[in-house]
Design a protein around this motif. Structure first.
Motif, PDB file in Angstrom:
ATOM      1  N   VAL A  65      16.439  20.428   0.568  1.00 51.70           N
ATOM      2  CA  VAL A  65      15.865  19.199   1.106  1.00 51.70           C
ATOM      3  C   VAL A  65      16.442  18.014   0.338  1.00 51.70           C
ATOM      4  CG1 VAL A  65      13.711  17.888   1.345  1.00 51.70           C
ATOM      5  CG2 VAL A  65      13.749  20.331   1.857  1.00 51.70           C
ATOM      6  N   LYS A  66      16.829  16.978   1.064  1.00 54.86           N
ATOM      7  CA  LYS A  66      17.304  15.755   0.415  1.00 54.86           C
ATOM      8  C   LYS A  66      16.081  14.908   0.083  1.00 54.86           C
ATOM      9  CE  LYS A  66      20.239  11.763   0.864  1.00 54.86           C
ATOM     10  NZ  LYS A  66      21.233  11.033   1.603  1.00 54.86           N
ATOM     11  N   VAL A  67      15.987  14.449  -1.164  1.00 52.14           N
ATOM     12  CA  VAL A  67      14.835  13.679  -1.614  1.00 52.14           C
ATOM     13  C   VAL A  67      15.288  12.286  -2.018  1.00 52.14           C
ATOM     14  CG1 VAL A  67      12.993  13.523  -3.328  1.00 52.14           C
ATOM     15  CG2 VAL A  67      13.658  15.762  -2.424  1.00 52.14           C
ATOM     16  N   PRO A  96      15.800  -0.379  -1.792  1.00 50.64           N
ATOM     17  CA  PRO A  96      16.712   0.520  -1.084  1.00 50.64           C
ATOM     18  C   PRO A  96      16.234   1.961  -1.283  1.00 50.64           C
ATOM     19  CG  PRO A  96      17.813  -0.552  -2.956  1.00 50.64           C
ATOM     20  CD  PRO A  96      16.414  -1.057  -2.919  1.00 50.64           C
ATOM     21  N   LEU A  97      16.740   2.869  -0.471  1.00 50.22           N
ATOM     22  CA  LEU A  97      16.432   4.283  -0.674  1.00 50.22           C
ATOM     23  C   LEU A  97      17.089   4.731  -1.974  1.00 50.22           C
ATOM     24  CD1 LEU A  97      16.855   5.700   2.929  1.00 50.22           C
ATOM     25  CD2 LEU A  97      14.727   5.233   1.700  1.00 50.22           C
ATOM     26  N   VAL A  98      16.301   5.325  -2.849  1.00 50.62           N
ATOM     27  CA  VAL A  98      16.776   5.707  -4.179  1.00 50.62           C
ATOM     28  C   VAL A  98      16.887   7.232  -4.239  1.00 50.62           C
ATOM     29  CG1 VAL A  98      16.273   5.614  -6.640  1.00 50.62           C
ATOM     30  CG2 VAL A  98      15.655   3.683  -5.167  1.00 50.62           C
ATOM     31  N   PRO A  99      18.086   7.763  -4.498  1.00 53.73           N
ATOM     32  CA  PRO A  99      18.242   9.218  -4.561  1.00 53.73           C
ATOM     33  C   PRO A  99      17.476   9.827  -5.740  1.00 53.73           C
ATOM     34  CG  PRO A  99      20.324   8.102  -5.042  1.00 53.73           C
ATOM     35  CD  PRO A  99      19.325   7.042  -4.734  1.00 53.73           C
ATOM     36  N   LEU A 100      17.112  11.091  -5.598  1.00 51.92           N
ATOM     37  CA  LEU A 100      16.348  11.804  -6.618  1.00 51.92           C
ATOM     38  C   LEU A 100      16.995  11.686  -7.990  1.00 51.92           C
ATOM     39  CD1 LEU A 100      14.035  13.661  -7.467  1.00 51.92           C
ATOM     40  CD2 LEU A 100      15.414  15.603  -6.685  1.00 51.92           C
ATOM     41  N   GLU A 101      18.314  11.759  -8.056  1.00 53.23           N
ATOM     42  CA  GLU A 101      19.011  11.688  -9.345  1.00 53.23           C
ATOM     43  C   GLU A 101      18.687  10.396 -10.080  1.00 53.23           C
ATOM     44  OE1 GLU A 101      20.558  12.283  -6.357  1.00 53.23           O
ATOM     45  OE2 GLU A 101      20.541  14.445  -6.629  1.00 53.23           O
ATOM     46  N   GLU A 102      18.596   9.293  -9.365  1.00 53.10           N
ATOM     47  CA  GLU A 102      18.273   8.001  -9.980  1.00 53.10           C
ATOM     48  C   GLU A 102      16.768   7.869 -10.206  1.00 53.10           C
ATOM     49  OE1 GLU A 102      18.612   3.253  -8.943  1.00 53.10           O
ATOM     50  OE2 GLU A 102      20.033   4.625  -8.009  1.00 53.10           O
ATOM     51  N   GLY A 155      17.591  21.137   5.156  1.00 54.82           N
ATOM     52  CA  GLY A 155      18.188  20.034   5.900  1.00 54.82           C
ATOM     53  C   GLY A 155      17.273  18.843   6.098  1.00 54.82           C
ATOM     54  N   ASP A 156      15.962  19.019   5.855  1.00 57.51           N
ATOM     55  CA  ASP A 156      15.031  17.904   6.001  1.00 57.51           C
ATOM     56  C   ASP A 156      15.264  16.876   4.899  1.00 57.51           C
ATOM     57  OD1 ASP A 156      13.816  19.129   8.171  1.00 57.51           O
ATOM     58  OD2 ASP A 156      12.015  19.741   7.076  1.00 57.51           O
ATOM     59  N   ARG A 157      14.684  15.703   5.111  1.00 56.07           N
ATOM     60  CA  ARG A 157      14.729  14.639   4.102  1.00 56.07           C
ATOM     61  C   ARG A 157      13.296  14.221   3.805  1.00 56.07           C
ATOM     62  NH1 ARG A 157      17.518   8.713   4.646  1.00 56.07           N
ATOM     63  NH2 ARG A 157      16.190   8.664   6.470  1.00 56.07           N
ATOM     64  N   ILE A 158      12.944  14.210   2.537  1.00 55.35           N
ATOM     65  CA  ILE A 158      11.643  13.711   2.099  1.00 55.35           C
ATOM     66  C   ILE A 158      11.854  12.333   1.502  1.00 55.35           C
ATOM     67  CG2 ILE A 158       9.858  13.951   0.324  1.00 55.35           C
ATOM     68  CD1 ILE A 158       9.886  16.928   0.772  1.00 55.35           C
ATOM     69  N   ILE A 159      11.035  11.386   1.960  1.00 51.21           N
ATOM     70  CA  ILE A 159      11.062  10.042   1.387  1.00 51.21           C
ATOM     71  C   ILE A 159       9.724   9.816   0.694  1.00 51.21           C
ATOM     72  CG2 ILE A 159      11.307   7.578   1.794  1.00 51.21           C
ATOM     73  CD1 ILE A 159      12.932   8.234   4.302  1.00 51.21           C
ATOM     74  N   LEU A 160       9.753   9.815  -0.632  1.00 54.52           N
ATOM     75  CA  LEU A 160       8.561   9.543  -1.419  1.00 54.52           C
ATOM     76  C   LEU A 160       8.309   8.043  -1.338  1.00 54.52           C
ATOM     77  CD1 LEU A 160       6.794  11.451  -3.111  1.00 54.52           C
ATOM     78  CD2 LEU A 160       7.971  10.598  -5.119  1.00 54.52           C
TER      79      LEU A 160
END
Length: 164
Positions: free
Chosen positions: A96-98, A59-65, A32-37
């Motif tokens: 975890v959402k990245v 902008p926040l860029v999802p891992l897929e992109e 459930g955590d979110r990591i922001i690289l």
């Protein structure tokens, strides 16, 4: 499990930053955590996205992109399969959402700004292990962040480059 957290990871693709990412993925991240690289490009960097986002960061860029090589090119980032593997693994195994974010400027200041902008619960940074003289001359990003960030900071030490 408590409240989901937002954890920033300072990333410049150095071995110590990759170690910091790996440490956070293995020891800190929970379901459930979110990591922001969080990347900080030099102020003089000239990439296609800088004009659009220089003042606010990308902008926040999802891992897929973020995984796509064109993303790295557009922002002038290094395409690093090891980093992507760590992020894919923590996303898949721990839920975890990245996402990634790119800033331009002094890494010390921008990482501290990211704490506020992104409402980070904590930030993890690597330390190059500079000797005391080099640290004074070059400045220490990790030391600055520890001193000035408004959230808990974890510093993952690298191997020392100089003898004491």
């Amino acid at each position: 499990m408590g409240k989901a957290r937002t954890v920033g990871i300072g990333m410049d693709y150095s071995p110590t930053c990759i170690s910091a990412l790996r440490w956070a993925a293995e020891n800190l991240a929970e379901n459930g955590d979110r990591i922001i690289l969080t990347h900080v490009q030099p102020p003089r960097a000239d990439h296609t996205r800088k004009e659009l986002f220089e003042n606010t960061g990308s902008p926040l860029v999802p891992l897929e992109e973020f995984r796509e090589i064109n993303f790295s090119k557009q922002y002038g980032l290094k395409y690093d399969p090891e980093v992507l593997d760590i992020l894919d693994t923590v996303s898949r195994t721990k839920g975890v959402k990245v996402v990634a974010k790119v800033y331009w400027g002094d890494p010390r200041e921008k990482l501290c700004d990211a704490v506020e902008d992104l409402k980070l619960d904590s930030i993890v940074v690597g330390s190059r292990g500079l000797g005391s003289i080099k640290r004074v001359l070059l400045g220490s990003v990790s030391n600055y962040v520890v001193t000035n960030a408004s959230c808990p900071v974890t510093v993952v030490k690298g191997t020392s480059l100089s003898k004491p």
